[in-house]
Motif scaffolding. Structure first.
Motif, PDB file in Angstrom:
ATOM      1  N   GLY A 121      41.868  94.700  53.549  1.00 47.77           N
ATOM      2  CA  GLY A 121      41.028  93.618  54.317  1.00 47.77           C
ATOM      3  C   GLY A 121      41.764  93.195  55.391  1.00 47.77           C
ATOM      4  O   GLY A 121      42.904  93.269  55.595  1.00 47.77           O
ATOM      5  N   ALA A 122      41.085  92.101  56.188  1.00 46.07           N
ATOM      6  CA  ALA A 122      41.418  91.637  57.194  1.00 46.07           C
ATOM      7  C   ALA A 122      42.738  90.762  56.921  1.00 46.07           C
ATOM      8  O   ALA A 122      42.802  90.258  55.754  1.00 46.07           O
ATOM      9  N   GLU A 123      43.540  90.329  57.812  1.00 45.11           N
ATOM     10  CA  GLU A 123      44.775  89.614  57.919  1.00 45.11           C
ATOM     11  C   GLU A 123      44.457  88.341  57.393  1.00 45.11           C
ATOM     12  O   GLU A 123      45.242  87.818  56.339  1.00 45.11           O
ATOM     13  N   LYS A 124      43.323  87.486  57.770  1.00 42.22           N
ATOM     14  CA  LYS A 124      43.148  86.175  57.359  1.00 42.22           C
ATOM     15  C   LYS A 124      42.319  86.246  56.274  1.00 42.22           C
ATOM     16  O   LYS A 124      42.576  85.370  55.162  1.00 42.22           O
ATOM     17  N   TRP A 125      41.343  86.967  56.044  1.00 41.05           N
ATOM     18  CA  TRP A 125      40.204  86.602  54.987  1.00 41.05           C
ATOM     19  C   TRP A 125      40.235  87.959  53.881  1.00 41.05           C
ATOM     20  O   TRP A 125      39.465  87.583  52.933  1.00 41.05           O
ATOM     21  N   GLY A 126      40.888  88.825  53.938  1.00 39.03           N
ATOM     22  CA  GLY A 126      40.799  89.845  53.033  1.00 39.03           C
ATOM     23  C   GLY A 126      39.423  90.360  52.874  1.00 39.03           C
ATOM     24  O   GLY A 126      38.711  90.509  53.955  1.00 39.03           O
ATOM     25  N   GLN A 148      51.105  84.269  48.264  1.00 34.42           N
ATOM     26  CA  GLN A 148      50.112  84.997  47.608  1.00 34.42           C
ATOM     27  C   GLN A 148      49.660  86.350  47.790  1.00 34.42           C
ATOM     28  O   GLN A 148      49.115  87.236  47.103  1.00 34.42           O
ATOM     29  N   SER A 149      49.989  86.833  49.156  1.00 39.39           N
ATOM     30  CA  SER A 149      49.602  88.056  49.416  1.00 39.39           C
ATOM     31  C   SER A 149      50.621  88.833  50.514  1.00 39.39           C
ATOM     32  O   SER A 149      51.620  88.114  51.025  1.00 39.39           O
ATOM     33  N   LEU A 150      50.874  90.203  50.552  1.00 43.05           N
ATOM     34  CA  LEU A 150      51.772  90.847  51.546  1.00 43.05           C
ATOM     35  C   LEU A 150      50.840  90.874  52.857  1.00 43.05           C
ATOM     36  O   LEU A 150      49.617  90.932  53.108  1.00 43.05           O
ATOM     37  N   VAL A 154      52.354  96.363  55.127  1.00 40.56           N
ATOM     38  CA  VAL A 154      53.192  96.619  54.063  1.00 40.56           C
ATOM     39  C   VAL A 154      52.319  96.855  52.687  1.00 40.56           C
ATOM     40  O   VAL A 154      52.721  97.935  52.027  1.00 40.56           O
ATOM     41  N   ALA A 155      51.126  96.337  52.471  1.00 36.02           N
ATOM     42  CA  ALA A 155      50.427  96.696  51.192  1.00 36.02           C
ATOM     43  C   ALA A 155      49.909  98.072  51.363  1.00 36.02           C
ATOM     44  O   ALA A 155      50.039  98.691  50.553  1.00 36.02           O
ATOM     45  N   THR A 156      49.358  98.346  52.481  1.00 37.45           N
ATOM     46  CA  THR A 156      49.104  99.814  52.600  1.00 37.45           C
ATOM     47  C   THR A 156      49.918 100.831  52.452  1.00 37.45           C
ATOM     48  O   THR A 156      49.827 101.787  51.491  1.00 37.45           O
TER      49      THR A 156
HETATM   50  C1  SAM Z   1      47.050  89.023  54.094  1.00 36.71           C
HETATM   51  S1  SAM Z   1      46.019  89.687  53.063  1.00 36.71           S
HETATM   52  C2  SAM Z   1      44.709  88.699  52.969  1.00 36.71           C
HETATM   53  C3  SAM Z   1      44.795  87.594  52.246  1.00 36.71           C
HETATM   54  C4  SAM Z   1      43.552  86.556  51.972  1.00 36.71           C
HETATM   55  N1  SAM Z   1      43.748  85.309  52.151  1.00 36.71           N
HETATM   56  C5  SAM Z   1      43.060  87.006  50.641  1.00 36.71           C
HETATM   57  O1  SAM Z   1      42.676  85.829  49.897  1.00 36.71           O
HETATM   58  O2  SAM Z   1      42.397  87.961  50.372  1.00 36.71           O
HETATM   59  C6  SAM Z   1      45.106  91.046  53.831  1.00 36.71           C
HETATM   60  C7  SAM Z   1      45.086  92.289  53.182  1.00 36.71           C
HETATM   61  O3  SAM Z   1      46.350  93.002  52.566  1.00 36.71           O
HETATM   62  C8  SAM Z   1      45.897  93.415  51.356  1.00 36.71           C
HETATM   63  N2  SAM Z   1      46.836  92.864  50.496  1.00 36.71           N
HETATM   64  C9  SAM Z   1      47.815  91.891  50.658  1.00 36.71           C
HETATM   65  N3  SAM Z   1      48.512  91.685  49.537  1.00 36.71           N
HETATM   66  C10 SAM Z   1      47.985  92.527  48.449  1.00 36.71           C
HETATM   67  C11 SAM Z   1      48.599  92.637  47.174  1.00 36.71           C
HETATM   68  N4  SAM Z   1      49.475  92.113  46.553  1.00 36.71           N
HETATM   69  N5  SAM Z   1      47.749  93.785  46.351  1.00 36.71           N
HETATM   70  C12 SAM Z   1      46.787  94.612  47.390  1.00 36.71           C
HETATM   71  N6  SAM Z   1      46.636  94.314  48.404  1.00 36.71           N
HETATM   72  C13 SAM Z   1      47.218  93.642  49.268  1.00 36.71           C
HETATM   73  C14 SAM Z   1      44.478  93.224  51.039  1.00 36.71           C
HETATM   74  O4  SAM Z   1      43.912  94.548  51.528  1.00 36.71           O
HETATM   75  C15 SAM Z   1      44.265  92.109  51.821  1.00 36.71           C
HETATM   76  O5  SAM Z   1      42.841  92.198  52.001  1.00 36.71           O
END
Ligand code: SAM
Ligand code: SAM
Lengths: 195, 195
Positions: A121-126, A148-150, A154-156
């Motif tokens: 998903g998108a950088e900001k919104w997922g 909360q997220s990567l 990096v996640a990809t």
């Molecule tokens: C920066 S994150 C989006 C964060 C957003 N605030 C949310 O709540 O989804 C961007 C994308 O990176 C991937 N991603 C980031 N962290 C992840 C994780 N721990 N597990 C799986 N995918 C992750 C997902 O595809 C996510 O939509």
């Protein structure tokens, strides 16, 4: 310019390791360095192609982080997330959405040895709600820290390298061109040899 | 502002998973989005801190990719690669350089369950000769594609997640605060609670 034998062997070796049944679908991912790093990871792991649904009116751009990988991993455009996921499912892919929801599975407990597509998903919104509704299964990479997220690239990469690890452990990671059809192989070898 | 109990539990939970014996040393890595993504991966995996040797006169900057992780993973400055690697060795770390040389080992064949430091090189040039001379062992992530290397933040994350995987498989990934000294734990909990 004539094709050097060494170059030809290199192109074949790369095609020998390509996998048509491992791919990523990017939903509204748009930062050039993320797109670039993602295609570079696809190339490194051996994913044959990648997919994207862009936000309307945005053109995608790459930067030096890609190191030319956009030449070697086609990024296919889809008009909507419905058509994108629909066509992947028609082709037999299991579509994994990355989403930290309640029913999501730890990525290490998933089986990526069959045809696998990761939706990022998108950088900001997922991921959008629509993407979440359409995916086959939700997965996540467990997070042990404060954030909360990567980063999405990096996640990809983490998912792609886990898929490769599982396939290598199962002895099904291709090394002789068995990862794509003979026709596709020949077509790509020609295109790569005489661009 | 008083500290909410929930917030305090969260801080403790994160510290409970931190590992003082897993770290990265960045040699001349300087793009803000790479530094940011790397600290964010350190936080996610549970690396307690990170290290850097900067090019003279360059100040490091982070961007939104960090998502605040620079607050949770201190990035320690070292004047030279000698002092940086020296102090890591003094502290008992095995220092792995990432370098695609002849004697380098596949990262999956290395044991990261002991104290482990990964040295990562600059976006353009990779590790300096000096870093190569000083490291304990060279490793690489095998590449199956046309491009010769990964983006540095992707490579860092791939190594960190492999180290975490090995420690989880060995049952040694901390979950009760046993990954850092009691003093350090108390000090950090205080700092994080009352910034
Ligand atoms: C920066 S994150 C989006 C964060 C957003 N605030 C949310 O709540 O989804 C961007 C994308 O990176 C991937 N991603 C980031 N962290 C992840 C994780 N721990 N597990 C799986 N995918 C992750 C997902 O595809 C996510 O939509
Ligand atoms: C873009 S690379 C540098 C490429 C440079 N042209 C070279 O030949 O080293 C930047 C850093 O990412 C890390 N890296 C990239 N690909 C890697 C791989 N396949 N295995 C291990 N580390 C890698 C290394 O730390 C490297 O110094």
């Amino acid at each position: 310019m004539p094709l050097l034998p060494r170059r030809f062997e290199r192109l074949k070796s790369v095609l020998n390791h390509r996998m048509a049944d491992l791919t990523v679908l990017l939903e509204h991912v748009e930062k050039p360095h993320n797109l670039s790093a993602i295609l570079r990871s696809c190339d490194a792991v051996g994913a044959l192609e990648a997919h994207i649904v862009s936000l309307q009116g945005r053109t995608r751009t790459f930067n030096s982080t890609a190191q030319g990988s956009q030449k070697w991993v086609p990024l296919n455009d889809h008009p909507t997330i419905e058509t994108a996921i629909g066509s992947l499912k028609d082709r037999g892919f299991r579509v994994y959405g990355t989403h930290l929801g309640v029913e999501a599975k730890d990525y290490r407990d998933c089986d990526f040895t069959g045809p696998t597509a990761f939706v990022l998903g998108a950088e900001k919104w997922g991921l959008t709600d629509r993407a979440r509704d359409l995916m086959d299964e939700a997965l996540f990479i467990p997070m042990r820290g404060m954030v909360q997220s990567l980063n999405v690239s990096v996640a990809t990469a983490t998912l792609l390298f886990e898929a490769l690890r599982q396939r290598q452990a199962a002895g099904t990671a291709p090394s002789q061109g068995e990862g794509l059809s003979a026709d596709h192989y020949t077509k790509l070898l020609f295109e790569w040899s005489y661009p």
